[in-house]
Design a protein around this motif. Structure first.
Motif, PDB file in Angstrom:
ATOM      1  N   PHE A  17      15.178  31.949  49.323  1.00 46.68           N
ATOM      2  CA  PHE A  17      15.428  33.287  49.857  1.00 46.68           C
ATOM      3  C   PHE A  17      14.363  33.657  50.890  1.00 46.68           C
ATOM      4  N   ARG A  18      13.110  33.277  50.603  1.00 53.11           N
ATOM      5  CA  ARG A  18      12.023  33.598  51.528  1.00 53.11           C
ATOM      6  C   ARG A  18      12.246  32.923  52.890  1.00 53.11           C
ATOM      7  N   MET A  19      12.734  31.697  52.857  1.00 55.91           N
ATOM      8  CA  MET A  19      13.002  30.973  54.101  1.00 55.91           C
ATOM      9  C   MET A  19      14.125  31.644  54.897  1.00 55.91           C
ATOM     10  N   VAL A  20      15.170  32.088  54.175  1.00 56.71           N
ATOM     11  CA  VAL A  20      16.291  32.750  54.838  1.00 56.71           C
ATOM     12  C   VAL A  20      15.825  34.044  55.499  1.00 56.71           C
ATOM     13  N   LEU A  21      15.063  34.837  54.768  1.00 60.95           N
ATOM     14  CA  LEU A  21      14.585  36.106  55.316  1.00 60.95           C
ATOM     15  C   LEU A  21      13.609  35.880  56.468  1.00 60.95           C
ATOM     16  N   GLY A  22      12.813  34.819  56.349  1.00 56.18           N
ATOM     17  CA  GLY A  22      11.835  34.542  57.386  1.00 56.18           C
ATOM     18  C   GLY A  22      12.466  34.177  58.716  1.00 56.18           C
ATOM     19  N   LYS A 103      24.790  33.325  44.331  1.00 54.47           N
ATOM     20  CA  LYS A 103      23.551  32.708  44.802  1.00 54.47           C
ATOM     21  C   LYS A 103      23.801  31.648  45.871  1.00 54.47           C
ATOM     22  N   ASP A 104      25.021  31.136  45.941  1.00 58.68           N
ATOM     23  CA  ASP A 104      25.312  30.141  46.977  1.00 58.68           C
ATOM     24  C   ASP A 104      25.926  30.781  48.225  1.00 58.68           C
ATOM     25  N   ASP A 109      25.461  35.468  55.608  1.00 58.31           N
ATOM     26  CA  ASP A 109      26.101  36.518  54.811  1.00 58.31           C
ATOM     27  C   ASP A 109      25.072  37.273  53.974  1.00 58.31           C
ATOM     28  N   LEU A 110      24.074  36.548  53.463  1.00 56.92           N
ATOM     29  CA  LEU A 110      23.012  37.193  52.687  1.00 56.92           C
ATOM     30  C   LEU A 110      22.230  38.166  53.566  1.00 56.92           C
ATOM     31  N   VAL A 111      21.871  37.729  54.750  1.00 57.37           N
ATOM     32  CA  VAL A 111      21.128  38.589  55.682  1.00 57.37           C
ATOM     33  C   VAL A 111      21.950  39.827  56.030  1.00 57.37           C
ATOM     34  N   SER A 112      23.233  39.621  56.313  1.00 56.77           N
ATOM     35  CA  SER A 112      24.112  40.738  56.638  1.00 56.77           C
ATOM     36  C   SER A 112      24.204  41.716  55.472  1.00 56.77           C
ATOM     37  N   ALA A 113      24.279  41.177  54.249  1.00 53.16           N
ATOM     38  CA  ALA A 113      24.377  42.023  53.060  1.00 53.16           C
ATOM     39  C   ALA A 113      23.116  42.859  52.877  1.00 53.16           C
ATOM     40  N   LEU A 114      21.960  42.255  53.071  1.00 48.24           N
ATOM     41  CA  LEU A 114      20.703  42.986  52.925  1.00 48.24           C
ATOM     42  C   LEU A 114      20.613  44.115  53.950  1.00 48.24           C
TER      43      LEU A 114
END
Length: 219
Positions: A17-22, A103-104, A109-114
């Motif tokens: 998750f940290r890598m995705v957010l970074g 989680k997958d 999509d995770l970034v957009s959701a946040l």
């Protein structure tokens, strides 16, 4: 910048998750927690915009942690789970989570959701929530609520809520009820305000719990 608190008992998940957010220019990791108790403490201390919350953890699970964080008003919560019919997810939605993702979920999509949760929106589609709630109604585990809670709504607002609970968008509801989209948007806003709900997902949950809608009610 959107500040996110990562909560997961698996360090490998937090690293991912940290890598995705970074990689996103407008998201940053405000902190990390390995259990719900740490999450509650850090949410109060750091006041992140969003808490990305695992639901199954030791010490204190994500459901109770979500309830405490939402009640304190410190942050919004986005729940992560390994499968979409997780009973913890239903409990987390009732506790005030702004939605849930698997989680997958792809990184974009995770970034957009946040980003959506940080803006105050729900990120889970009502249709997905319906499938989760259908299962709980079928197994008799849905927590019933007094239908009298809906007495504050006008007849038209109840009609709109029924359509929201079917998973329809404002555009689709407008076509169904022969209203303008702007009028539907106004009705939805009043429904959320009168019932003290955060978003459409919470409205779907309430519609099921009060018996306003039933499993499979598409027509």
């Amino acid at each position: 910048m959107i500040r996110v608190l990562l909560v997961d008992d698996q360090e490998l998940m937090r690293v991912g998750f940290r890598m995705v957010l970074g990689a996103a220019g407008d998201l940053e990791v405000a902190g990390e927690a390995a259990n719900g108790e740490e999450a509650v403490r850090l949410a109060e201390q750091l006041r992140p915009d969003v808490v990305l919350m695992d639901v199954r953890m030791p010490v204190l699970d994500g459901v109770e942690a979500t309830r405490r964080i939402v009640t304190s008003g410190s942050s919004r919560v986005l729940v992560m789970t390994t499968f979409d019919l997780d009973e913890y997810v239903y409990s987390a939605l009732r506790a005030g989570a702004s939605g849930f993702l698997l989680k997958d979920t792809p990184p974009d999509d995770l970034v957009s959701a946040l980003r959506s949760v940080a803006r105050g929106d729900a990120v889970v589609s009502p249709a997905v929530t319906r499938r989760l709630l259908d299962r709980f109604v079928d197994t008799g585990r849905l927590a019933p609520r007094d239908a009298g809670a809906l007495d504050v709504l006008t007849d038209r607002e109840r009609e709109v809520l029924v359509q929201v609970a079917k998973g329809l968008s404002n555009t689709e509801i407008a076509a169904e009820l022969h209203l303008s989209e702007a009028t539907v948007k106004t009705h939805v806003g009043r429904i959320l305000s009168k019932l003290d709900l955060r978003d459409r997902v919470q409205a779907v949950v309430l519609a099921y719990e009060t018996g306003l809608t039933r499993p499979g009610a598409r027509d």
